[in-house]
Design a protein around this motif. Structure first.
Motif, PDB file in Angstrom:
ATOM      1  N   GLY A   1     -15.470 -30.425  47.339  1.00  0.00           N
ATOM      2  CA  GLY A   1     -14.062 -30.679  47.625  1.00  0.00           C
ATOM      3  C   GLY A   1     -13.273 -31.026  46.379  1.00  0.00           C
ATOM      4  N   LEU A   2     -13.869 -31.807  45.486  1.00  0.00           N
ATOM      5  CA  LEU A   2     -13.185 -32.141  44.228  1.00  0.00           C
ATOM      6  C   LEU A   2     -12.962 -30.899  43.365  1.00  0.00           C
ATOM      7  N   ILE A   3     -13.943 -30.001  43.348  1.00  0.00           N
ATOM      8  CA  ILE A   3     -13.808 -28.767  42.576  1.00  0.00           C
ATOM      9  C   ILE A   3     -12.698 -27.898  43.161  1.00  0.00           C
ATOM     10  N   ILE A   4     -12.667 -27.775  44.499  1.00  0.00           N
ATOM     11  CA  ILE A   4     -11.626 -26.971  45.145  1.00  0.00           C
ATOM     12  C   ILE A   4     -10.245 -27.567  44.880  1.00  0.00           C
ATOM     13  N   ALA A   5     -10.134 -28.887  44.962  1.00  0.00           N
ATOM     14  CA  ALA A   5      -8.850 -29.541  44.688  1.00  0.00           C
ATOM     15  C   ALA A   5      -8.426 -29.334  43.236  1.00  0.00           C
ATOM     16  N   ALA A   6      -9.384 -29.369  42.316  1.00  0.00           N
ATOM     17  CA  ALA A   6      -9.063 -29.152  40.905  1.00  0.00           C
ATOM     18  C   ALA A   6      -8.587 -27.722  40.663  1.00  0.00           C
ATOM     19  N   ILE A   7      -9.226 -26.758  41.314  1.00  0.00           N
ATOM     20  CA  ILE A   7      -8.793 -25.361  41.168  1.00  0.00           C
ATOM     21  C   ILE A   7      -7.375 -25.196  41.703  1.00  0.00           C
ATOM     22  N   GLY A   8      -7.109 -25.763  42.882  1.00  0.00           N
ATOM     23  CA  GLY A   8      -5.768 -25.678  43.448  1.00  0.00           C
ATOM     24  C   GLY A   8      -4.729 -26.346  42.565  1.00  0.00           C
ATOM     25  N   GLY A   9      -5.053 -27.529  42.046  1.00  0.00           N
ATOM     26  CA  GLY A   9      -4.120 -28.225  41.153  1.00  0.00           C
ATOM     27  C   GLY A   9      -3.870 -27.469  39.861  1.00  0.00           C
ATOM     28  N   THR A  10      -4.916 -26.834  39.351  1.00  0.00           N
ATOM     29  CA  THR A  10      -4.760 -26.053  38.119  1.00  0.00           C
ATOM     30  C   THR A  10      -3.843 -24.856  38.349  1.00  0.00           C
ATOM     31  N   LEU A  11      -4.033 -24.171  39.465  1.00  0.00           N
ATOM     32  CA  LEU A  11      -3.172 -23.026  39.767  1.00  0.00           C
ATOM     33  C   LEU A  11      -1.725 -23.447  39.990  1.00  0.00           C
ATOM     34  N   LEU A  12      -1.535 -24.611  40.605  1.00  0.00           N
ATOM     35  CA  LEU A  12      -0.169 -25.079  40.856  1.00  0.00           C
ATOM     36  C   LEU A  12       0.564 -25.467  39.576  1.00  0.00           C
ATOM     37  N   THR A  13      -0.160 -25.895  38.566  1.00  0.00           N
ATOM     38  CA  THR A  13       0.486 -26.387  37.340  1.00  0.00           C
ATOM     39  C   THR A  13       0.389 -25.417  36.165  1.00  0.00           C
ATOM     40  N   THR A  14       0.043 -24.172  36.423  1.00  0.00           N
ATOM     41  CA  THR A  14      -0.017 -23.209  35.316  1.00  0.00           C
ATOM     42  C   THR A  14       1.376 -22.980  34.743  1.00  0.00           C
ATOM     43  N   PRO A  15       1.480 -22.810  33.420  1.00  0.00           N
ATOM     44  CA  PRO A  15       2.793 -22.639  32.797  1.00  0.00           C
ATOM     45  C   PRO A  15       3.371 -21.230  32.966  1.00  0.00           C
ATOM     46  N   VAL A  16       2.604 -20.305  33.530  1.00  0.00           N
ATOM     47  CA  VAL A  16       3.118 -18.940  33.734  1.00  0.00           C
ATOM     48  C   VAL A  16       3.533 -18.780  35.191  1.00  0.00           C
ATOM     49  N   ALA A  17       4.425 -17.839  35.430  1.00  0.00           N
ATOM     50  CA  ALA A  17       4.904 -17.583  36.786  1.00  0.00           C
ATOM     51  C   ALA A  17       3.831 -16.823  37.571  1.00  0.00           C
ATOM     52  N   LEU A  18       3.470 -17.362  38.711  1.00  0.00           N
ATOM     53  CA  LEU A  18       2.490 -16.722  39.589  1.00  0.00           C
ATOM     54  C   LEU A  18       3.196 -16.292  40.873  1.00  0.00           C
ATOM     55  N   PRO A  19       2.656 -15.279  41.540  1.00  0.00           N
ATOM     56  CA  PRO A  19       3.254 -14.866  42.809  1.00  0.00           C
ATOM     57  C   PRO A  19       3.259 -16.015  43.829  1.00  0.00           C
ATOM     58  N   ALA A  20       4.220 -15.964  44.731  1.00  0.00           N
ATOM     59  CA  ALA A  20       4.379 -17.030  45.725  1.00  0.00           C
ATOM     60  C   ALA A  20       3.139 -17.170  46.606  1.00  0.00           C
ATOM     61  N   LEU A  21       2.481 -16.071  46.915  1.00  0.00           N
ATOM     62  CA  LEU A  21       1.283 -16.124  47.752  1.00  0.00           C
ATOM     63  C   LEU A  21       0.176 -16.934  47.076  1.00  0.00           C
ATOM     64  N   ILE A  22      -0.009 -16.730  45.781  1.00  0.00           N
ATOM     65  CA  ILE A  22      -1.048 -17.472  45.045  1.00  0.00           C
ATOM     66  C   ILE A  22      -0.706 -18.958  45.001  1.00  0.00           C
ATOM     67  N   LEU A  23       0.575 -19.280  44.818  1.00  0.00           N
ATOM     68  CA  LEU A  23       0.973 -20.686  44.801  1.00  0.00           C
ATOM     69  C   LEU A  23       0.784 -21.339  46.172  1.00  0.00           C
ATOM     70  N   LYS A  24       1.044 -20.585  47.224  1.00  0.00           N
ATOM     71  CA  LYS A  24       0.847 -21.120  48.572  1.00  0.00           C
ATOM     72  C   LYS A  24      -0.638 -21.380  48.828  1.00  0.00           C
ATOM     73  N   ILE A  25      -1.489 -20.433  48.434  1.00  0.00           N
ATOM     74  CA  ILE A  25      -2.933 -20.601  48.587  1.00  0.00           C
ATOM     75  C   ILE A  25      -3.429 -21.777  47.752  1.00  0.00           C
ATOM     76  N   ALA A  26      -2.888 -21.928  46.543  1.00  0.00           N
ATOM     77  CA  ALA A  26      -3.282 -23.038  45.672  1.00  0.00           C
ATOM     78  C   ALA A  26      -2.919 -24.379  46.301  1.00  0.00           C
ATOM     79  N   GLY A  27      -1.780 -24.444  46.956  1.00  0.00           N
ATOM     80  CA  GLY A  27      -1.392 -25.675  47.643  1.00  0.00           C
ATOM     81  C   GLY A  27      -2.352 -26.012  48.767  1.00  0.00           C
ATOM     82  N   TYR A  28      -2.743 -24.996  49.523  1.00  0.00           N
ATOM     83  CA  TYR A  28      -3.713 -25.208  50.603  1.00  0.00           C
ATOM     84  C   TYR A  28      -5.069 -25.635  50.042  1.00  0.00           C
ATOM     85  N   LEU A  29      -5.477 -25.038  48.931  1.00  0.00           N
ATOM     86  CA  LEU A  29      -6.750 -25.422  48.311  1.00  0.00           C
ATOM     87  C   LEU A  29      -6.727 -26.883  47.868  1.00  0.00           C
ATOM     88  N   ALA A  30      -5.617 -27.289  47.265  1.00  0.00           N
ATOM     89  CA  ALA A  30      -5.514 -28.670  46.791  1.00  0.00           C
ATOM     90  C   ALA A  30      -5.598 -29.657  47.954  1.00  0.00           C
TER      91      ALA A  30
END
Length: 103
Positions: free
Chosen positions: A44-73
């Protein structure tokens, strides 16, 4: 004080440790965690870290990836928190534990 129907302890004893029902959250978090839930907590900690990393990336990601990252976190955080509150039954306390886990 909870009113317990007759025979409920025997029925519930197969599923949960009756002695740990009235513990506070602080006491529950300080009890040893079973091996399965330690692994689940770490996943669970690894999944939350992956989601948090995707949410805070400095590049623009598609909205679907950001939504999935939020769910992962959220899912990783919930899994880790719930796993940490699981406690060992009295009969399992004599088992060998991995060092550094299960405070």
């Amino acid at each position: 004080m909870l009113c317990k129907p007759p025979g409920i302890e025997r029925w519930l004893g197969a599923f949960i440790n009756i002695n740990n029902i009235n513990m506070t959250i602080q006491q529950r978090l300080q009890q040893p965690t079973p091996k399965f839930f330690r692994k689940l907590r770490n996943i669970g900690l690894i999944i939350a870290a992956i989601g948090g990393t995707l949410l805070t990336t400095p590049v623009a990601l598609p909205a679907l990836i950001l939504k999935i990252a939020g769910y992962l976190a959220v899912a990783g955080t919930v899994a880790s928190t719930v796993s940490q509150t699981a406690t060992e039954a009295e009969s399992e306390k004599g088992e060998e534990r991995e060092p550094g886990y299960g405070n």
